[in-house]
Design a protein around this motif. Structure first.
Motif, short mmCIF file in Angstrom:
data_model
loop_
_atom_site.label_atom_id
_atom_site.label_comp_id
_atom_site.label_asym_id
_atom_site.label_seq_id
_atom_site.Cartn_x
_atom_site.Cartn_y
_atom_site.Cartn_z
N ARG A 179 21.28 39.60 39.69
CA ARG A 179 21.30 38.18 40.03
C ARG A 179 22.21 37.38 39.10
NH1 ARG A 179 16.32 39.40 37.81
NH2 ARG A 179 15.73 38.27 35.92
N TYR A 180 22.63 37.98 37.97
CA TYR A 180 23.55 37.30 37.07
C TYR A 180 25.00 37.72 37.31
CZ TYR A 180 19.22 36.26 34.57
OH TYR A 180 17.97 35.83 34.25
N THR A 181 25.20 39.01 37.54
CA THR A 181 26.57 39.49 37.74
C THR A 181 27.20 38.92 39.00
OG1 THR A 181 25.68 41.46 38.85
CG2 THR A 181 26.14 41.62 36.49
N GLY A 182 26.36 38.51 39.96
CA GLY A 182 26.91 37.92 41.17
C GLY A 182 27.59 36.60 40.91
N LYS A 183 27.27 35.96 39.79
CA LYS A 183 27.88 34.68 39.46
C LYS A 183 29.21 34.83 38.73
CE LYS A 183 23.35 32.50 38.79
NZ LYS A 183 22.49 31.75 37.84
N PHE A 184 29.51 36.02 38.24
CA PHE A 184 30.69 36.22 37.43
C PHE A 184 31.96 36.07 38.26
CE2 PHE A 184 28.62 39.02 33.92
CZ PHE A 184 27.94 37.88 33.49
N SER A 185 32.93 35.41 37.68
CA SER A 185 34.26 35.36 38.28
C SER A 185 35.08 36.54 37.79
CB SER A 185 34.95 34.04 37.92
OG SER A 185 35.12 33.95 36.51
N ASP A 186 36.28 36.68 38.31
CA ASP A 186 37.14 37.78 37.89
C ASP A 186 37.49 37.67 36.41
OD1 ASP A 186 37.05 38.71 40.45
OD2 ASP A 186 38.97 37.81 41.05
N SER A 187 37.70 36.44 35.95
CA SER A 187 38.03 36.27 34.52
C SER A 187 36.83 36.61 33.64
CB SER A 187 38.48 34.82 34.26
OG SER A 187 37.45 33.90 34.61
N ASP A 188 35.60 36.30 34.09
CA ASP A 188 34.41 36.67 33.33
C ASP A 188 34.30 38.18 33.20
OD1 ASP A 188 33.83 34.00 33.16
OD2 ASP A 188 32.44 34.01 34.84
N ASP B 241 35.00 43.44 30.20
CA ASP B 241 35.70 44.72 30.14
C ASP B 241 36.49 44.85 28.84
OD1 ASP B 241 34.67 45.41 32.56
OD2 ASP B 241 36.44 44.83 33.71
N ASP B 242 37.11 43.74 28.41
CA ASP B 242 37.87 43.78 27.16
C ASP B 242 36.96 44.06 25.97
OD1 ASP B 242 40.13 43.24 28.61
OD2 ASP B 242 40.15 41.09 28.17
N LEU B 243 35.76 43.46 25.97
CA LEU B 243 34.83 43.70 24.86
C LEU B 243 34.39 45.16 24.81
CD1 LEU B 243 33.06 42.62 22.56
CD2 LEU B 243 31.31 42.07 24.26
N ILE B 244 34.10 45.73 25.97
CA ILE B 244 33.68 47.13 26.02
C ILE B 244 34.81 48.04 25.55
CG2 ILE B 244 32.93 48.99 27.55
CD1 ILE B 244 31.52 46.89 29.25
N SER B 245 36.03 47.70 25.91
CA SER B 245 37.17 48.55 25.56
C SER B 245 37.43 48.54 24.06
CB SER B 245 38.42 48.08 26.31
OG SER B 245 38.24 48.19 27.71
N VAL B 246 37.38 47.35 23.42
CA VAL B 246 37.69 47.28 21.99
C VAL B 246 36.59 47.87 21.14
CG1 VAL B 246 39.14 45.25 22.32
CG2 VAL B 246 36.72 44.96 21.76
N MET B 247 35.35 47.98 21.66
CA MET B 247 34.26 48.57 20.90
C MET B 247 34.16 50.07 21.08
SD MET B 247 33.16 46.04 19.25
CE MET B 247 31.71 46.74 18.51
N ASP B 248 35.13 50.67 21.73
CA ASP B 248 35.16 52.12 21.90
C ASP B 248 35.42 52.77 20.55
OD1 ASP B 248 35.32 54.68 22.74
OD2 ASP B 248 37.02 54.41 24.09
N LEU B 249 34.58 53.74 20.18
CA LEU B 249 34.74 54.41 18.89
C LEU B 249 35.89 55.41 18.87
CD1 LEU B 249 31.00 55.09 17.96
CD2 LEU B 249 32.50 53.31 17.09
#
Length: 668
Positions: free
Chosen positions: A388-397, A402-410
């Protein structure tokens, strides 16, 4: 009697204690050398079943004490300790090292160290190593450098040089002719500025010539040279020697007919602080000795003298058991399966369920056993769905996440990059600090316990690479996802019924600051169950908050049902219905907009989880939206409330609720 335990590695630490290494204010080369030597001894002392022997040779001392000393040869070199097992006394003596006033020849000290490693007392070391710690500030004679190189090669002695930063030495210069150390070296032709010494002063020609010769020796014998900044972070860590567990001989039972003799070993277990029961006695005058005795396998446990014990070898069905186990391992590998087993260590232990995984390499075949939980060991944690929250996300959100997940890759993004925080390489900081404190307490019994070393603290720090990329992305998060602080409102007590708002705020601040007039009643405010005349607004807002919390609980219960009712149960569904009934009944009295705002979210969750049976019960119990006929403050008509109960088509996402008027929010 059994043979005497053979020593492991033979190590001789050659350390400079002359005047050159102490010429400075604050942390000197001598103090860093002593720290380095103490860490070397600590690693050997705390290692389990360590049989390594360490010797210490000092050069630059006022006196001369070595068996090679003759007139004008090997002077100002002292053998402090011949190779021996490390004990507390050796560490205490190193903490109070003598300081010499006469520079010694580090090449002569190397020869003395090589002489100490000539297998004393008919013992043969498994390997040999010399560790040289000096800044090359003393005079030296290079007439025996070729003999030293050949001697190190012939005897198989490894050479490590710690201390100076020899990366400043020009690799293009001819290393075959280092020249004497009388100051007339060919350093005058060196390009660029003169390299800096450890004390910030330019390196002398003697030091540059010594580093040049040392670089040549290290290159010839395939040795190692590093600075203190590179060596101390490695030496300060204590890595306990991985000792194999005792063999657990048992039988692998497959059915009732197939029994395969196997041997089990523990390969991975939690690392804990070692016990000192066999190493410490309350009476310091007593010596701790370990004794081994042999007994017969009879009722009397008859003692057998060690001289009567001879090695025994068992022949028989061992090879047949290896073939059977190999067939079983190969079968699991080919079928891509694991074996669920019940492990019983002995008759007094509880059974443990586990899985056997086949492991086949070029060198061995084995089964890896991993324990599995029983039903009562499983803890089910339910969390609300994010749909119910992800449905509100825009493409920029979504792009920001995705950028946060990528930079936290070990895993490093480079082609040959290594992974950060590899479990097999990260040491336990508790053990590191424990050993440091133990050594400090032994050497300095009455000094305060030191803080953890910088290198130990860094174990718990986030890798710098992740911090840089994280901060870059986090800065954009603050602007893209703005947040605001929510101030929790405090309800007035009954004793402040007629107080003004200003008086209430001032009294609250005084109590938070530690007012002595605070009463027990302030700590036990009554639970809000209905709206009172004393604090009607605060009571009303508290009840609204409880209603909203009940809605969150209902959604959590829904998430526990699972998709399509696969993980659902009648008990959970009944609990959801009870919560809905109570929620709707109280909302009719307090505020119908609270339930009407929750109802579309609940319906979307039911649709997403395909809980059609639950929605049928909702319609039968008439638990839809609260209409204006039930409460005049509701803006939902009777037709809209009836239409809401229908589920002919999938509903829109949660951010587009149907039949909810904005006036309800204003009424709240």
């Amino acid at each position: 009697m059994g043979p005497r335990a053979k020593p492991g590695e033979g190590i001789v630490v050659v350390m400079d204690v002359g005047p050159g290494v102490r010429a400075g204010v604050g942390e000197t080369f001598f103090s860093q050398s002593k720290t380095c030597l103490v860490n070397i001894l600590q690693r050997k002392l705390f290692a389990e079943k360590c049989r390594d022997m360490v010797g210490i040779v000092l050069f630059g001392t006022n006196d001369t004490e070595n068996r090679l000393a003759k007139a004008n040869q090997y002077q100002h070199i002292t053998v402090m300790k011949e190779p021996r097992f490390v004990d507390w006394q050796m560490i205490a003596e190193v903490d109070d090292l003598p300081r010499g006033n006469s520079p010694g020849d580090w090449l002569d000290a190397l020869i003395v160290a090589m002489d100490l490693l000539q297998d004393p007392d008919d013992l043969q070391f498994c390997s040999k190593k010399i560790v040289l710690i000096t800044d090359f500030s003393g005079e030296f004679s290079d007439d025996q450098s070729s003999k030293i190189i050949s001697g190190l090669k012939n005897t198989g002695i490894d050479l490590s040089i710690i201390g100076p930063n020899m990366a400043d030495v020009d690799d293009d210069e001819d290393m075959d002719e280092p020249g004497p150390s009388n100051g007339a070296s060919k350093d005058k032709n060196r390009k660029g500025a003169v390299p800096q010494n450890w004390n910030g002063k330019p390196k002398s020609p003697v030091q540059l010539a010594g580093e040049l010769l040392a670089t040549r020796i290290v290159t010839e014998v395939d040795g190692i040279s590093c600075s203190f900044d590179e060596a101390i972070p490695q030496l300060i860590f204590f890595q306990r020697t991985s000792a194999s567990s005792m063999n657990w001989n048992t039988e692998l039972e497959i059915g009732r007919e197939l029994l395969i003799p196997i041997t089990g070993l523990i390969k991975v277990k939690r690392q804990t602080i070692p016990t000192w029961k066999t190493k410490y006695a309350h009476d310091e005058s007593e010596e701790i000795l370990s004794e081994a005795s042999y007994h017969r396998q009879d009722d009397a446990q008859t003692v057998v003298e060690a001289e009567e014990v001879i090695p025994g070898y068992k022949y028989g069905k061992t090879l047949a058991a290896a073939v059977a186990l190999s067939v079983f391992i190969q079968l699991l590998e080919e079928l891509d399966m694991v074996a669920i087993t019940r492990r019983i260590y002995n008759t007094n232990s509880n059974p443990v369920m586990g899985a056997l995984f086949p492991d086949i390499t070029a060198d061995y075949e084995c089964l890896i056993w991993i324990p599995l939980p029983y039903q009562e060991d499983i803890r089910m944690f339910t969390f609300p769905t994010l749909q119910r929250y992800t449905g509100k996300f825009s493409d920029s959100d979504t792009k920001k996440m995705d950028d946060l997940i990528s930079v936290m890759d070990l895993t490093s993004q480079e082609e040959d990059g290594e992974e950060d925080l590899v479990p097999t390489q990260v040491l336990n900081p508790q053990l590191q600090y424990f050993f440091n404190v133990l050594t400090h307490r032994t050497v300095h019994a009455y000094d305060p316990i030191p803080l953890p070393a910088t290198h130990v603290v860094k174990i718990l720090e986030t890798p710098e690479r992740l911090c840089d990329t994280r901060d870059r992305v986090a800065s954009s998060f603050k602007t893209h996802f703005p947040t605001k602080q929510i101030v929790k409102k405090t309800k007035r007590g009954n004793q402040d019924m007629f107080a003004s708002k200003d008086d209430f705020e001032s009294n609250k601040k005084a109590k938070l600051d530690g007012d002595d007039n605070m009463s027990v009643g302030d700590l036990t405010l009554p639970l809000v169950t209905h709206v009172t005349s004393a604090t009607p607004v605060q009571d009303f807002m508290a009840l609204l908050g409880v209603c909203k919390e009940l809605g969150d609980v209902i959604i959590q219960l829904m998430d526990g049902l699972g998709n399509g009712g696969v993980g659902g149960s009648a008990a959970v569904m009944t609990k959801v219905m009870d919560c809905l009934t109570a929620f709707r009944r109280e909302s009719i009295i307090i505020d119908p907009s609270t339930y009407n705002k929750f109802a579309p979210t609940f319906k979307d969750t039911v649709t997403y989880l395909s809980q059609h049976n639950l929605w049928d019960r909702v319609k039968e119990s008439n638990l839809g939206m609260i209409s204006s006929e039930e409460n005049p403050r509701s803006n939902i008509t009777t037709d809209a409330a009836e239409a809401f109960l229908q589920m002919d088509e999938p509903q829109q996402p949660v951010d587009q609720p149907q039949a909810v008027n904005d006036d309800d929010v204003e009424d709240l």
